[in-house]
Design a protein around this motif. Structure first.
Motif, short mmCIF file in Angstrom:
data_model
loop_
_atom_site.label_atom_id
_atom_site.label_comp_id
_atom_site.label_asym_id
_atom_site.label_seq_id
_atom_site.Cartn_x
_atom_site.Cartn_y
_atom_site.Cartn_z
N SER A 1 0.86 -1.19 0.00
CA SER A 1 0.00 0.00 0.00
C SER A 1 0.89 1.23 0.00
CB SER A 1 -0.91 0.02 1.23
OG SER A 1 -1.67 1.23 1.27
N ASP B 1 -0.35 4.01 1.16
CA ASP B 1 -0.80 4.70 2.37
C ASP B 1 0.10 4.23 3.52
OD1 ASP B 1 -2.29 4.80 5.01
OD2 ASP B 1 -3.77 5.84 3.75
N ASN C 1 -6.13 -3.48 2.34
CA ASN C 1 -5.59 -2.73 1.21
C ASN C 1 -6.27 -3.07 -0.11
OD1 ASN C 1 -4.52 -5.33 1.12
ND2 ASN C 1 -2.51 -4.68 0.39
N ASP C 2 -7.52 -3.53 -0.03
CA ASP C 2 -8.25 -3.88 -1.24
C ASP C 2 -9.20 -2.76 -1.65
OD1 ASP C 2 -9.90 -4.18 0.94
OD2 ASP C 2 -10.75 -6.11 0.31
N GLY C 3 -10.04 -3.01 -2.64
CA GLY C 3 -11.05 -2.04 -3.06
C GLY C 3 -10.46 -0.71 -3.49
N ASP C 4 -11.05 0.37 -2.99
CA ASP C 4 -10.59 1.71 -3.35
C ASP C 4 -9.15 1.95 -2.92
OD1 ASP C 4 -13.06 2.26 -4.43
OD2 ASP C 4 -13.81 3.34 -2.67
N LYS C 5 -8.75 1.34 -1.82
CA LYS C 5 -7.36 1.50 -1.35
C LYS C 5 -6.38 0.88 -2.35
CE LYS C 5 -8.66 1.53 3.56
NZ LYS C 5 -10.12 1.31 3.33
N MET D 1 -6.93 0.59 -5.63
CA MET D 1 -6.90 1.47 -6.79
C MET D 1 -6.06 2.71 -6.52
SD MET D 1 -8.36 -0.27 -8.98
CE MET D 1 -8.08 0.99 -10.23
N SER D 2 -6.13 3.23 -5.30
CA SER D 2 -5.31 4.39 -4.94
C SER D 2 -3.83 4.04 -5.01
CB SER D 2 -5.68 4.88 -3.54
OG SER D 2 -4.86 5.96 -3.15
N ASN E 1 -2.78 3.75 -8.67
CA ASN E 1 -2.67 5.08 -9.27
C ASN E 1 -1.39 5.78 -8.82
OD1 ASN E 1 -5.06 4.93 -10.76
ND2 ASN E 1 -6.31 5.72 -9.07
#
Length: 222
Positions: free
Chosen positions: A152, A154, A195-199, A201-202, A205
């Motif tokens: 991730s 983040d 760390n799945d889903g929108d996280k 994709m972030s 990106n």
């Protein structure tokens, strides 16, 4: 990675090779080549491109200095023992090594976190314990590509996954690698709820910003 950890010990010296003729023997600790300190086989390859080499070795309590003279294309004729692998200090919530059953071969239980293993064999590392001297060496010797476990971008999420609140800011590390034109292959171990889903994709990106130096992204679901 100091000297004397095995990686700069001569394992073999081929008979009648330039090194053997210069007096280098198995068991010698290879200290310097043309005044450059030798830690392991990567250093040996990097610093032995000249035909004439001024080499210092330690044999028991003696420092021996010798000169190796080679013909064009002639191999030095020594192999170093394997270096001691720098191990991982993270406590990843998904750690594959920690989940292995008992009774397998010992090498499977090594939790390596060594940039040299990443460069040589494609082992994924987190960069969580890399030192300034090691970073300098990566750039100087152009140790590319490297294989990085990102998971991730983040920092809070990544530190939770690594079980390490002191892990380096991976975005800063990736920016540094890309700035120095080091190619990177990225791994994301995908943990549901973390760390799945929108996280995810972030993270993808964010990684795309470092293209082409981030050359690939592997997503590993668990």
């Amino acid at each position: 990675m100091s000297r004397g950890l095995g990686g700069n010990i001569v394992g073999t010296a081929r008979p009648d090779s330039p090194a053997e003729r210069a007096g280098i023997r198995p068991g010698d600790m290879l200290l310097t080549v043309n005044k450059k300190r030798i830690h392991d086989s990567i250093d040996l390859v990097f610093y032995t491109d000249s035909l004439d080499l001024n080499i210092s070795v330690k044999r028991k309590d003696r420092i021996i200095r010798t000169t190796v003279i080679r013909d064009e294309g002639e191999d030095l004729g020594i192999e170093l023992r394997p270096f001691r692998i720098k191990t991982c200090r993270n406590r990843c919530i998904f750690c594959f090594v920690s989940q292995l059953p008992k009774g397998l071969r010992r090498s499977l239980y090594i939790k390596d976190e060594d940039f040299r293993m990443s460069f040589l064999y494609g082992s994924y590392i987190t960069l969580s314990n890399i030192t300034p001297a090691e970073k300098k060496r990566i750039i100087e010797q152009r140790l590319s590509p490297l294989y990085i476990s990102v998971h991730s971008t983040d920092r809070e999420i990544r530190n939770t996954l690594l079980g390490n609140n002191n892990a380096a800011d991976i975005m800063k590390e990736l920016k540094w690698l890309a700035k120095n034109r080091i190619r990177i292959h990225v791994q994301i171990v995908l943990c549901p709820g973390y760390n799945d889903g929108d996280k995810l994709m972030s993270t993808i990106n964010d990684l795309h910003k470092f293209y082409p130096y981030v050359s690939s992204i592997a997503v590993v679901p668990v």
